[in-house]
Scaffold this motif. Structure first.
Motif, PDB file in Angstrom:
ATOM      1  N   ARG A  88      77.695 -52.119  12.219  1.00  0.00           N
ATOM      2  CA  ARG A  88      78.758 -52.450  13.246  1.00  0.00           C
ATOM      3  C   ARG A  88      79.091 -54.023  13.437  1.00  0.00           C
ATOM      4  N   VAL A  89      78.119 -54.774  13.393  1.00  0.00           N
ATOM      5  CA  VAL A  89      78.292 -56.085  13.547  1.00  0.00           C
ATOM      6  C   VAL A  89      79.131 -56.827  12.556  1.00  0.00           C
ATOM      7  N   LEU A  90      78.805 -56.443  11.379  1.00  0.00           N
ATOM      8  CA  LEU A  90      79.549 -57.090  10.050  1.00  0.00           C
ATOM      9  C   LEU A  90      80.860 -56.315  10.192  1.00  0.00           C
ATOM     10  N   ARG A 118      82.913 -55.753  12.644  1.00  0.00           N
ATOM     11  CA  ARG A 118      83.633 -56.539  13.397  1.00  0.00           C
ATOM     12  C   ARG A 118      83.900 -57.925  13.009  1.00  0.00           C
ATOM     13  N   ARG A 119      82.865 -58.658  12.504  1.00  0.00           N
ATOM     14  CA  ARG A 119      82.984 -59.823  11.792  1.00  0.00           C
ATOM     15  C   ARG A 119      84.020 -59.769  10.611  1.00  0.00           C
ATOM     16  N   LEU A 120      84.095 -59.022   9.745  1.00  0.00           N
ATOM     17  CA  LEU A 120      84.949 -58.857   8.535  1.00  0.00           C
ATOM     18  C   LEU A 120      86.219 -58.566   9.113  1.00  0.00           C
ATOM     19  N   ASP A 127      87.420 -59.591  12.076  1.00  0.00           N
ATOM     20  CA  ASP A 127      88.198 -60.899  12.469  1.00  0.00           C
ATOM     21  C   ASP A 127      88.585 -61.685  11.271  1.00  0.00           C
ATOM     22  N   VAL A 128      87.935 -61.757  10.001  1.00  0.00           N
ATOM     23  CA  VAL A 128      88.250 -62.742   8.996  1.00  0.00           C
ATOM     24  C   VAL A 128      89.465 -62.118   8.195  1.00  0.00           C
ATOM     25  N   THR A 132      92.547 -54.434   8.045  1.00  0.00           N
ATOM     26  CA  THR A 132      91.349 -53.984   8.584  1.00  0.00           C
ATOM     27  C   THR A 132      90.175 -53.761   7.315  1.00  0.00           C
ATOM     28  N   SER A 181      81.953 -63.613   2.729  1.00  0.00           N
ATOM     29  CA  SER A 181      81.286 -63.150   3.721  1.00  0.00           C
ATOM     30  C   SER A 181      79.994 -63.072   3.160  1.00  0.00           C
ATOM     31  N   TRP A 211      77.374 -65.117   4.861  1.00  0.00           N
ATOM     32  CA  TRP A 211      76.867 -64.817   6.128  1.00  0.00           C
ATOM     33  C   TRP A 211      75.262 -64.457   5.964  1.00  0.00           C
ATOM     34  N   SER A 271      72.153 -62.331  -0.661  1.00  0.00           N
ATOM     35  CA  SER A 271      73.020 -61.344  -0.479  1.00  0.00           C
ATOM     36  C   SER A 271      72.957 -60.268  -1.878  1.00  0.00           C
TER      37      SER A 271
END
Length: 169
Positions: free
Chosen positions: A25-27, A29-31, A33-34, A41, A136, A139, A147
């Motif tokens: 969920r955090v990722l 949102r961050r993705l 944003d970028v 989306t 990303s 990150w 990664s």
């Protein structure tokens, strides 16, 4: 063994599946944003990148080794590859087609298996978005091996190249 009725924060954080869900969920949102400056989306990016992966000529299906033209994906196959419900894919496909990023084919309709492909405009947007999403990976730390290890750990849960596994143990 912890009391199941009152777990501690450490007990909760030790649940791998729950930690992955929270991180996803955090990722997302961050993705988001970028990708927002590109008008995409994360799920729309997923559609474009999965279709982009089918754009490569396929040498496996021919006896003479010559490349087959890009065949795209059926909507149900695309939904599986992106990890969304088929009902959600319908809205995504319509939206991306209206934006001129994908072509749904001319033989749409109930019982017809039309193939969805990227348009030139879709390829152009993907060419802009792919490096942004690829970046990303940083990150997860400056070492590319970190990664890569994360991807290797998660890949069995996601299935093969065609999409997620239906029965996750």
């Amino acid at each position: 063994m912890p009391d199941r009725s009152s777990p501690t924060r450490d007990d909760v954080d030790a649940i791998a599946a729950w930690s992955v869900i929270r991180a996803a969920r955090v990722l997302a949102r961050r993705l988001g944003d970028v990708l927002a400056p590109l008008g995409l989306t994360p799920v729309e990016f997923g559609v474009l990148v999965q279709l982009g992966a089918t754009d490569e000529p396929d040498h496996r299906g021919t006896a003479d080794g010559l490349a087959e033209p890009a065949t795209g994906l059926a909507q149900a196959d695309l939904a599986r590859a992106v990890g969304v419900r088929p009902q959600s894919m319908t809205t995504l496909v319509v939206t991306l087609a209206e934006r001129g990023l994908i072509d749904r084919g001319s033989e749409r309709g109930r019982g017809r298996r039309s193939r969805i492909v990227l348009t030139d405009a879709g390829r152009a947007v993907l060419a802009q978005a792919y490096p942004v999403v690829l970046a990303s990976n940083a990150w997860f730390g400056p070492d590319a091996a970190t990664s890569a290890a994360l991807v290797a750990t998660l890949r069995p849960m996601l299935g093969g190249p065609g999409g997620p596994v239906d029965d996750v143990p």
